[in-house]
Design an enzyme around this catalytic site. Structure first.
Site, short mmCIF file in Angstrom:
data_model
loop_
_atom_site.label_atom_id
_atom_site.label_comp_id
_atom_site.label_asym_id
_atom_site.label_seq_id
_atom_site.Cartn_x
_atom_site.Cartn_y
_atom_site.Cartn_z
N THR A 290 0.80 -1.21 0.00
CA THR A 290 0.00 0.00 0.00
C THR A 290 0.84 1.26 0.00
O THR A 290 1.87 1.34 0.68
CB THR A 290 -0.95 0.02 1.22
OG1 THR A 290 -1.66 1.26 1.25
CG2 THR A 290 -0.18 -0.14 2.53
N ASN A 291 0.41 2.25 -0.77
CA ASN A 291 0.90 3.61 -0.61
C ASN A 291 0.23 4.18 0.63
O ASN A 291 -0.99 4.36 0.66
CB ASN A 291 0.57 4.46 -1.84
CG ASN A 291 1.50 4.19 -3.01
OD1 ASN A 291 2.50 3.50 -2.88
ND2 ASN A 291 1.18 4.76 -4.16
N ASP B 274 -19.57 -23.34 29.48
CA ASP B 274 -19.59 -24.59 30.25
C ASP B 274 -19.14 -24.28 31.69
O ASP B 274 -19.70 -23.41 32.32
CB ASP B 274 -18.72 -25.63 29.54
CG ASP B 274 -18.83 -27.02 30.13
OD1 ASP B 274 -19.88 -27.67 29.91
OD2 ASP B 274 -17.89 -27.45 30.81
N TYR C 125 -15.78 -31.49 38.70
CA TYR C 125 -17.09 -32.12 38.92
C TYR C 125 -17.21 -32.71 40.33
O TYR C 125 -18.30 -33.12 40.73
CB TYR C 125 -17.30 -33.25 37.92
CG TYR C 125 -17.51 -32.79 36.49
CD1 TYR C 125 -18.79 -32.51 36.01
CD2 TYR C 125 -16.44 -32.65 35.62
CE1 TYR C 125 -19.00 -32.09 34.71
CE2 TYR C 125 -16.64 -32.23 34.30
CZ TYR C 125 -17.91 -31.95 33.86
OH TYR C 125 -18.11 -31.53 32.57
N HIS D 54 -23.48 -27.81 21.95
CA HIS D 54 -22.81 -27.40 23.18
C HIS D 54 -21.56 -26.57 22.95
O HIS D 54 -21.26 -25.67 23.72
CB HIS D 54 -22.45 -28.64 24.01
CG HIS D 54 -21.76 -28.29 25.29
ND1 HIS D 54 -22.39 -27.66 26.33
CD2 HIS D 54 -20.46 -28.46 25.68
CE1 HIS D 54 -21.53 -27.48 27.32
NE2 HIS D 54 -20.36 -27.95 26.96
#
Length: 552
Positions: free
Chosen positions: A123-124, A344, A488, A546
């Site tokens: 790009t310029n 979760d 858990y 999920h």
């Protein structure tokens, strides 16, 4: 010779409007003679204000001063008066503010890069020291993330169409001209590239440019399917090797691993089971591009975060206590407050942070995991036993049992558990979309384990495969499954802690995202959350299971 690299111009190709279009529009808006601004900008040829800005000899703010003076002089020469509201500076700033990315061409570059092409922005451009420089920085940050190279004329001291800038681009790409495709919206910039042997595309219409690009790149089917149809494109994912990794000490011998991308207000991402910080691979670049500092945690017990053997360390009380205290150590200046997003088990963490440590939470969002206050009227274990969808959690209770099964072949475990609800190869009657569809159909955990009855060599998962799957495997080979499963094993401690806040409300701004095909964390479980979260907003994704951040 096969093409293997693509050069994209910025203004007028990847980002619009282009300079020529802008100058014409500006002249119309201010009722100026045709080419008035162009004559001022390019006056002096190789020593024009434009040329010197493009080569980095003057900055954008200096260019504005010269253009303002030049416009006054040119108007005097033409014997016309400039409108009282005329301002080159304001016009350029409005152009930058209203500019938009060309999404199809940007996506084309992503697709080509994923399929082995080198991609480069040529790009310029000027050195932006103006008051609107943040917009430029944000745009350049995005480009650097999505392209192999970003070459700006102001950094190279040469501008298009000077042949030296093309030679420099080829050297940095390590490509021959015959291997390169170049897209620009100015024919004069394409001519030297053509003479060197590059294939060129003059961009006037995006769809036409894409068709030329697919023909020259020899990827017609790929680009047609992903760009010229209504199919949802895959967003750009971050690579573990291209993000900053950090570690927060919790106590001697125990640490928390995180990755960090971007600058701005802090957003902290918390994953669930059995996942990794990499489950956020699509959201991390998007949030960073939107101007946020993104910190994705590897939760306690996973990967490079330490997995203490004591089950009590995985209670929500201990997890949140660590989150609150250690936020200050994620930065030398500390992070007093953050936006928390969880999925979760990570969803449970962010709700509890908003409940117990609201001063540390700017806002909170949860994917799939709803919030409900603890119920003192019934023992939580007995309550969960009465819900068939949660029977797998009781299989996880005895230390060592689930670990032995899940660690036997980690690749198989992950391919069976983490699957999409959309367009997946089915794994038999018990399985259509991973763990949470299995238990959602109230199929009991069979004698012998969670994975009994599934193929020894499952087909690839569409949402976790290739290098990402291998990264997950490496993480779980390092940490094992004991730490993740210990989350858990705190049913009653979590319940007792939650009871201490059963009459509180979550007062911070909040977002709940539900997924229509998640059969365990079903949208129905989120009913009535507004009673406890007054500032709750909602979003719903019907065709999603999920694994929301990987599926959608």
């Amino acid at each position: 010779m096969a093409r293997r690299a693509v050069l994209f111009d910025l203004g007028g190709v990847l980002f619009g409007p282009g300079l020529q279009h802008f100058l014409g529009s500006c002249e119309q808006d201010f009722a100026l003679p045709r080419n008035f601004l162009r004559d001022v900008l390019f006056a002096g040829g190789s020593n024009s204000p434009y040329a010197r800005a493009m080569k980095g000899q003057i900055t954008l703010s200096q260019l504005f001063v010269e253009l303002e003076q030049g416009c006054q002089q040119h108007a005097s020469t033409l014997n016309i008066s400039l409108p009282p509201t005329f301002s080159v500076t304001r016009a350029f700033e409005e152009m930058a503010a209203k500019g938009t990315l060309n999404a199809p061409l940007l996506q084309a570059a992503r697709v080509l890069r994923r399929n082995g092409f080198k991609t480069c922005v040529l790009t310029n451009n000027w050195v932006d020291d103006s008051s609107g420089r943040l917009s430029t920085a944000t745009l350049m940050n995005l480009l650097h993330r999505h392209f192999d190279l970003v070459l700006e004329s102001c950094r190279l001291g040469a501008q298009k169409p000077e042949p030296t800038i093309y030679t420099r681009a080829l050297e940095m790409l390590q490509a021959k001209p015959q291997e390169v495709i170049f897209l620009d919206d100015i024919g004069q910039n394409l001519k030297p590239a053509q003479e060197m042997g590059m294939a060129t595309i003059l961009v006037r219409d995006t769809k036409a440019a894409l068709k030329e690009l697919e023909e020259l790149s020899a990827h017609p089917v790929l680009l047609t399917l992903q760009l010229l149809t209504q199919e949802e494109p895959t967003p750009t994912a971050c690579d573990p090797s291209n993000v900053t990794h950090g570690y927060v000490p919790i106590r001697p011998g125990v640490q928390l691993h995180f990755v960090e991308v971007g600058q701005g207000p802090v957003v902290c991402l918390c994953h669930g089971f059995p996942e990794s910080w990499l489950s956020w691979r699509y959201q991390i670049p998007a949030l960073a591009d939107a101007g946020f500092r993104v910190i994705a945690l590897e939760m306690k017990g996973y990967g490079e975060s330490t997995a203490p053997p004591d089950i009590r360390e995985y209670s929500q009380e201990q997890i949140c206590k660590v989150r609150s205290y250690r936020l200050t150590e994620l930065s030398p200046q500390g992070i007093p407050q953050t936006v928390l997003i969880g999925h979760d088990w990570g969803g449970a963490v962010v709700w509890n942070m908003a409940l117990f440590y609201p001063e540390r939470v700017r806002a909170v969002a949860s994917l799939n995991t709803p919030y409900r206050p603890a119920d003192p009227s019934v023992d939580v274990v007995e309550k969960l036993k009465s819900i068939p969808n949660f029977n797998y959690q009781f299989y996880f209770q005895e230390p060592g049992v689930a670990e032995a099964e899940l660690e036997k072949d980690i690749g198989r475990t992950l391919k069976v558990l983490i699957r999409s609800t959309r367009q997946e190869v089915r794994l038999g009657l018990r399985w259509e979309g991973g763990l949470h569809t299995l238990v959602g159909n109230t199929v009991p955990v069979l004698a012998g384990g969670l994975l009994v009855g599934f193929p020894e060599t499952p087909p690839a998962s569409q949402i976790l495969h290739g290098p990402e799957l291998q990264y997950y495997i490496q993480r779980f080979e390092k940490s094992g499954f004991s730490g993740p499963l210990n989350w858990y094993r705190n049913m009653r401690p979590n319940w007792h802690w939650a009871l201490s806040a059963k009459d509180r409300k979550i007062m911070v701004p909040a977002l709940m995202v539900t997924a229509g095909k998640d059969m365990v964390l079903h949208p129905a479980l989120s009913k009535g959350m507004e009673e406890w979260i007054p500032q709750l907003s909602r979003e719903h994704i019907e065709e999603c299971g999920h694994w929301t951040q990987m599926e959608r």
